[in-house]
Scaffold this motif. Structure first.
Motif, short mmCIF file in Angstrom:
data_model
loop_
_atom_site.label_atom_id
_atom_site.label_comp_id
_atom_site.label_asym_id
_atom_site.label_seq_id
_atom_site.Cartn_x
_atom_site.Cartn_y
_atom_site.Cartn_z
N SER A 77 -27.68 -1.91 -51.26
CA SER A 77 -27.27 -0.99 -50.20
C SER A 77 -28.37 -0.92 -49.15
CB SER A 77 -27.02 0.40 -50.81
OG SER A 77 -26.78 1.35 -49.80
N ILE B 199 -21.15 2.79 -47.56
CA ILE B 199 -21.41 4.09 -48.18
C ILE B 199 -21.91 5.03 -47.09
CG2 ILE B 199 -23.78 3.40 -48.83
CD1 ILE B 199 -23.53 5.28 -51.25
N TYR B 200 -21.46 6.27 -47.15
CA TYR B 200 -22.00 7.28 -46.24
C TYR B 200 -22.64 8.35 -47.10
CZ TYR B 200 -22.71 9.83 -41.97
OH TYR B 200 -23.31 10.44 -40.89
N GLY B 201 -23.93 8.58 -46.89
CA GLY B 201 -24.68 9.41 -47.82
C GLY B 201 -25.22 10.70 -47.25
N ALA C 279 -31.32 -0.09 -53.34
CA ALA C 279 -31.03 0.45 -52.02
C ALA C 279 -32.31 0.64 -51.23
CB ALA C 279 -30.30 1.79 -52.14
N ASP D 273 -26.18 6.83 -41.89
CA ASP D 273 -26.66 8.11 -42.41
C ASP D 273 -26.69 9.21 -41.36
OD1 ASP D 273 -27.09 8.25 -45.09
OD2 ASP D 273 -29.23 7.89 -45.04
N ARG E 257 -24.98 1.16 -45.02
CA ARG E 257 -25.12 2.61 -45.17
C ARG E 257 -25.55 3.28 -43.87
NH1 ARG E 257 -30.07 4.79 -48.30
NH2 ARG E 257 -30.34 6.70 -47.12
N VAL F 102 -29.68 0.72 -45.59
CA VAL F 102 -29.53 1.75 -44.56
C VAL F 102 -29.50 1.07 -43.19
CG1 VAL F 102 -32.02 2.21 -44.40
CG2 VAL F 102 -30.38 3.97 -43.74
#
Length: 481
Positions: A269, A354-356, A237, A304, A302, A271
């Motif tokens: 992954s 994905i949401y982190g 990532a 954020d 991703r 961002v």
């Protein structure tokens, strides 16, 4: 440090405050109140670590294996500097050192089980009369070590329940939930031990984690083996520094280099909100569609920042069509996928999201529900669970406390309890010796029992007189949870 100094200052002279000829103190550890709506059972986890790390390792290395003279000299200096000249003394410390082990019994429920509020998880008492003072001397160290893994294991289980429910309703791959809750909390926790014990609690319900030392922790203290079982894992990532270094004008090229050169296979992954998330989703990814679909693996987008529910699912009140659609629908527009037997859309296996950041139990539910309403499977997105979930808690989240309920003085038993008239009932303790029974599959407290009855029930001896009697594995605990 001498582990007998891992305590609150007021504990050190309680030995002289008990009635004369006290020979036994019997206490229990109980979650007394839930401050999380809808959660009335708490996962028990962390005692085996406490016993191995502190009762066995630390006492061996930093107490029993050091000379009595050194131990007592340092103990006396610390207490005298701290309390002033006093009558605490060191004879009881010398006696314990001469004994060579901790004369205690700890009886506990199996780790990983869910325990109703106000039902004790474990009990503790001394086995030799001269060492009655040890039982509650350990309250502070026990409390500071065990409440957090219990908290985090309980909260992780709530995430698992939510994600399982929606996956069973909407997804063809409900087993993906193992990876759908991913621990990103380490940097926001209150030190390394907090990060590791919390992350290990997370790993009872999930396999996704970025807290690498949690894997070693579970091998060291819970008989796991990463060569033969999946303890925890993650994927390649990026972070914002990587994307920024590629510059704003070169962001699409950074994406292309990552997915074709650096990671031509496997999961990566990326961002995607360093500057303009919507531009990534409407320009860069359409331009890179062939490269994404040609890979043997998945590219995970991703975001954020922003409200995670609206970003993932779309905001009906958004200003642009991109904001109204959200990440999952925009990815569907580009890459498509299939509609499963349950009637819900699943993105092509080469792309995901994905949401982190800022995920909570409430937001996890909203994301799954909004995706369901739009006809998408809940497993189209992974949720990164951070320190807001795992650090933003206290011992009082579940009202944990260790309280004495029985003692013996002059050879006679005394059933003791607390019930403050000024309290709302939270601090009312059990009374006397206790037994835990199972009734309709749930644990139930029975107090004021005899010693014969105390030896029955669901509590099992896990430690006695310096020896660990039960050594559970991660696999066993995962089965229970």
């Amino acid at each position: 440090m001498n582990p007998l100094l891992y305590t609150d200052g007021y504990k050190v002279d309680h030995r002289r405050q008990y009635p004369e000829n006290t020979t036994l103190v019997y206490s229990n550890w109980t979650p007394r109140k839930s401050r999380i709506e809808g959660v009335e059972e708490v996962v028990f986890f962390g005692l085996q670590y406490f016993i191995k790390k502190y009762i066995l390792e630390d006492f061996a290395k930093n107490f029993f294996q050091k000379s009595k003279e050194e131990i007592c000299k340092k103990y006396a200096r610390r207490i005298n500097n701290y309390l002033g000249e006093n009558q605490v003394g060191i004879a009881h410390i010398e006696a314990l050192h001469d004994l060579g082990y901790l004369p205690m019994v700890i009886k506990a429920l199996p780790e990983g089980v869910s325990v109703p509020i106000r039902v004790p998880m474990f009990t503790m008492y001394n086995t030799l009369p001269d060492f009655f003072w040890l039982t509650n001397y350990f309250e502070t160290l026990l409390s500071t070590t065990v409440w957090m893994p219990c908290n985090s294991a309980t909260i992780a289980k709530q995430y698992r329940k939510i994600l399982d429910t929606y996956a069973n309703e909407t997804s063809s791959i409900p087993e993906f939930v193992d990876w759908q809750g991913h621990d990103f909390s380490m940097r926001g926790m209150a030190g390394l031990e907090a990060a590791v014990v919390s992350a290990s609690g997370h790993l009872l319900s999930f396999t996704g984690t970025d807290t690498i030392p949690a894997v070693d922790f579970l091998e060291e203290y819970y008989n796991a083996n990463s060569d033969t079982e999946l303890i925890g894992g993650s994927v390649a990532a990026t972070e914002h520094s990587v994307m920024c270094m590629g510059t704003n004008s070169g962001e699409e090229e950074t994406f292309k280099r990552l997915i074709t050169e650096v990671y031509p296979n496997g999961i990566v992954s990326i961002v995607s909100d360093t500057w303009d998330l919507w531009k990534v989703l409407t320009e860069y990814l359409p331009n890179l569609k062939e490269e994404v679909l040609a890979r043997n693996g998945k590219v995970v987008i991703r975001p954020d920042s922003g409200d995670p529910v609206d970003i993932i699912c779309g905001n009906p009140n958004g200003k642009s069509i991109e904001e109204k659609k959200g990440v999952v629908e925009l990815l569907w527009d580009i890459f498509g996928g299939n509609t499963n037997d349950k009637g819900f859309k699943e993105l092509d296996a080469h792309i995901g999201a994905i949401y982190g950041d800022s995920i909570t139990l409430g937001r996890a539910t909203q994301i799954c529900e909004r995706l369901k309403e739009k006809g998408f499977a809940s497993t189209n997105v992974v949720l990164g669970i951070g320190s807001f979930t795992y650090q933003y808690n206290t011992r009082d989240t579940f009202g944990f406390a260790m309280k004495a309920t029985y003692g013996e003085v002059n050879g006679e038993g005394r059933e003791i309890f607390k019930d403050p008239i000024t309290d709302d009932g939270t601090k009312k303790s059990a009374k006397g010796l206790i037994k835990i029974e199972k009734e309709n599959g749930a644990y139930k407290l029975v107090d004021q029992v005899s010693w014969e009855e105390e030896k029955q029930g669901e509590l099992r001896e896990v430690f006695r007189d310096g020896k660990l009697l039960v050594d559970d594995s991660l696999a066993d605990i995962r089965k229970r949870i």
